[in-house]
Design an enzyme around this catalytic site. Structure first.
Site, PDB file in Angstrom:
ATOM      1  N   HIS A 199       0.844  -1.200   0.000  1.00 59.05           N
ATOM      2  CA  HIS A 199       0.000   0.000   0.000  1.00 59.05           C
ATOM      3  C   HIS A 199       0.877   1.248   0.000  1.00 59.05           C
ATOM      4  CE1 HIS A 199      -3.308  -2.689   0.443  1.00 59.05           C
ATOM      5  NE2 HIS A 199      -4.157  -1.690   0.483  1.00 59.05           N
ATOM      6  N   ALA A 240     -12.187   1.897   4.364  1.00 59.57           N
ATOM      7  CA  ALA A 240     -11.197   1.074   3.646  1.00 59.57           C
ATOM      8  C   ALA A 240     -10.319   1.911   2.720  1.00 59.57           C
ATOM      9  CB  ALA A 240     -11.920  -0.011   2.863  1.00 59.57           C
ATOM     10  N   HIS A 241      -9.366   1.249   2.084  1.00 59.94           N
ATOM     11  CA  HIS A 241      -8.405   1.922   1.205  1.00 59.94           C
ATOM     12  C   HIS A 241      -9.097   2.618   0.025  1.00 59.94           C
ATOM     13  CE1 HIS A 241      -7.595  -2.426  -0.466  1.00 59.94           C
ATOM     14  NE2 HIS A 241      -8.857  -2.133  -0.506  1.00 59.94           N
ATOM     15  N   ASN A 242      -8.622   3.832  -0.258  1.00 65.04           N
ATOM     16  CA  ASN A 242      -9.064   4.607  -1.417  1.00 65.04           C
ATOM     17  C   ASN A 242     -10.512   5.099  -1.339  1.00 65.04           C
ATOM     18  OD1 ASN A 242      -6.752   2.684  -2.727  1.00 65.04           O
ATOM     19  ND2 ASN A 242      -6.821   4.703  -3.674  1.00 65.04           N
TER      20      ASN A 242
END
Lengths: 350, 350, 350
Positions: A199, A240-242
């Protein structure tokens, strides 16, 4: 602090009924009001307490008409909640803030900070961290390498911020919340095992963001996970991511938002909602607690409910019938029987 | 790092279209691509960005046919996600890892460790802890007495591991996750109060397990709570006492699994799912986010949805009719009226 | 510790069958029993293991009748769970507790404490904190100004308690739980932004309360958020500002309770339940896991299920019909067709 009802009334731009000289020493809840305190009435569920509270004064909506006698001095205001907020600021005792940089904190030599930095005990601040003015960092916080922190930020005990994340001005982050942990990204291999995806991105909290305790905001795979200016997040929330959260959007506790989903501006999201990944939610959308959202929403300013969500009133209507399904099924069975009889007699007739 | 598109293409075993000499300095998201970066296209939802991105290069599936002109250099690969993962490893900047044992950490004299142990500030490691090679422990971690930790393990800031738990090789645990807290075991007494049950067991994470931030894995009453080799758990997950999670099973955020339940191998569990206690779930089962699972599942490799779960397509079909329940109820009412009329006329006829 | 089966039998007030002299060195789970251990049988799901376990002895209900031969020595008792609890206390190894006040802890000069205080490394205890006897505080705990802590309290690593909160006697709080963070209170302004409401109240845990890991109990806006005597809360639970939890109420993991809601005494609340704000729940209510509760419940001692909740059996009955909705809809369609035919023929007849 102590103040008379009439003085308080002037501060709050209200009008007074009853003894103006009664002395107020603090706020109380209407159902637990005691002499010397001021309570408030805003939610109709609590109306009965108006007539029984022991509070010396009561904040009420300007247009409210009591149906019985009220013992307390009444202060009428246009916006009860706004007046309470002023009141709490006036009476509120604050926690004792850390002051200066504790000799038991470890602040890397390369850290740059503005005026008035307070760093409490057992805090770790890594290399090249950049900090604005008037920042307060409570004990046992961790701030990784290259993090940027704006001015007037408060980090409560145990907050962990991974490397390269950015925190805007006036942000408040409560205890044990984690900013910038790796997103949940794993690639399946042919043998059923998984490879971890590196990441390389970060998390950006824009200005005026507040986040509750024990929440987790994951760093982006590439680019940034972004919480936009003015958004407020409660406890135990998973971002969560993004993901992107829009301006002034508020999210209640235990809601989770899966990867790359974009939530619009001015949304109101109840507790324990869940959003799948890679969808977009229109500005001003509202979600009842526990809603499950599995596809994008394009029309702004509508209200939703259910799992998966329907429009609020549609879910409610359907649920009324869900409750009565056994009866409906019985009625269908009854119809089938009667119809069979009719068909039989119809054949007979013909 | 900087590299030309053609060099990158060779690394990724791809084929190239467009300018092979364009220089790439880092990755970007396709909707935010900038000159000098490489983006990727894998999810069909993002196709429109292929034709508008400013990224200098694009990773795309080998067989993809653009429907308009594309400005970026295209690198075609068999597995876009695999290629991204390689790409991120190449470009990814890592956090600065702690090195050596901080003078501000407290490592008990009886601790045994292999080579290359890094222990950061304000970490506490208790008696008789046993640690392998190449282990990295970030600040403010707690490791209780008798814990065993394998090789190549990373514990992020604030992780707490209670006594006697075991962490396998290559495990990664993110910030503020708690391993080995007491399970929720209380015995009701006749007066309505509860007696606490002593939890004499532990938690075992086998090799290659990764756990996100702020999750909780409770120790067993007797024996072990076990997360088997290769399983991956997201943030804010609750694993109760005596649960077993199978090999390579992946569990998304905010899911909870109650006591003594056994989840099979290679399962995929969406976010916010809940499993009751004392059930067993077959290998390869898949659960839509927010599913509620209240009984054992014996047939492997099926997909589930709902509260409580039905087979995926069954829930979807039923839910379509749930949406239309008010109309269905109206149709039944209409039938009843018409039938009454018919019955009347039938009687008349007869 | 090692003990013969007959000695153990006497301790547990049981009756014995089989070899009374077999030596027991510890407890085991029935499905993993090994020679030298004692297992137990209480949940009927595990009956088959009675006949296959390798455990030297087995605790079973006094009236249980085996249907096959059992190799283990049987100890029959009235209350198997109660006996297990005694057993685990006898055999249970405890974590090594911190002793005394670590030189690496920071305890403010103004703190008053009773006998036998243990404060581990990197703990911070603020001004005017008041602590009873026999209190154990594990590493990296934070205790804010003016907090009161009773006697015989255990705070596990990483617990954070904000200023002015009160913790009763015999309370246990597990790792990284946060007590007294600000509630989620923000007032909307006309421009769409929010003003934070000052939270002047606190949290009170009465005596005998246990809270799991990574839970969050928010402080009241005014007055107190109260967890009453004997209540037990699991991991990752959210309790909002001004909530009250009744005596001996138990709440399973990941449940959330919104602001000002009052939960009665002796309630049992499953995991992942959600309660909206400003409602009151009658004593003795029970909620199936994942239930959503959106209105007050006045009748005590009933059981609920669903989203929003219905009475337990009502939800189950309706859900059976939900499963069969596609068939029901088909039957209605069939009825409509047949009725149309009948209506036609009826007209013909008339």
């Amino acid at each position: 602090m102590q103040i008379t009802a009439i003085e308080l009334c002037k501060l709050l731009n209200g009008t007074i009924e009853g003894d103006p000289d009664v002395v107020i020493k603090g706020p109380s809840k209407i159902e637990e009001g005691t002499p010397g305190t001021i309570s408030f009435f805003a939610n109709p569920k609590y109306e009965s307490f108006i007539y029984t509270t022991k509070a010396s004064a009561l904040l009420i909506p300007r247009e409210f008409k009591p149906t019985k006698e009220v013992a307390s001095t009444l202060i009428r205001v246009d916006n009860v909640y706004g007046a309470i907020s002023q009141l709490l600021d006036a009476f509120g005792h604050q926690p004792s803030k850390p002051k200066g940089i504790s000799e038991h904190a470890l602040v890397h030599d390369s850290v740059k900070a503005g005026d008035n930095l307070a760093v409490a005990e057992f805090v770790v601040i890594g290399e090249q961290v950049n900090i604005g003015n008037d920042v307060t960092i409570y004990p046992q916080v961790f701030i990784g390498k290259n993090v940027k922190i704006g001015s007037n930020v408060t980090l409560y005990p145990g907050v962990k911020i991974y490397h390269s994340c950015e925190i805007g001005d006036n942000c408040v982050i409560h205890s044990n919340t984690v900013i910038g942990g790796d997103g949940f990204g794993f690639l399946p291999k042919e043998d059923g095992t998984y490879t971890k995806v590196n990441h390389t991105g970060n998390v950006i909290l824009e200005d005026d963001v507040e986040i509750g305790s024990n929440s987790t905001i994951d760093r982006a795979t590439i680019g940034s996970t972004v919480i936009k200016k003015g958004a407020k997040l409660d406890n135990l929330i998973h971002i969560a991511h993004n993901v992107e959260i829009g301006y002034n959007t508020v999210i209640a506790a235990q809601t989770g938002i899966a990867g790359s989903t974009k939530i619009g501006d001015n949304c109101m999201i109840g507790g324990q909602c869940g959003f799948v990944g890679h969808i977009a939610i229109a500005d001003g959308s509202k979600f009842q607690a526990k809603s499950g959202i599995s596809s994008s929403i394009k029309e702004p300013n509508k209200e939703y409910y259910g799992y998966p969500v329907l429009r609020y009133s549609q879910y409610q209507r359907s649920y009324v019938h869900f409750k009565n399904l056994p009866q409906l099924a019985k009625r269908v069975l009854e119809l089938e029987k009667k119809l069979a009889v009719l068909e039989q007699s119809s054949k007979t007739v013909i």
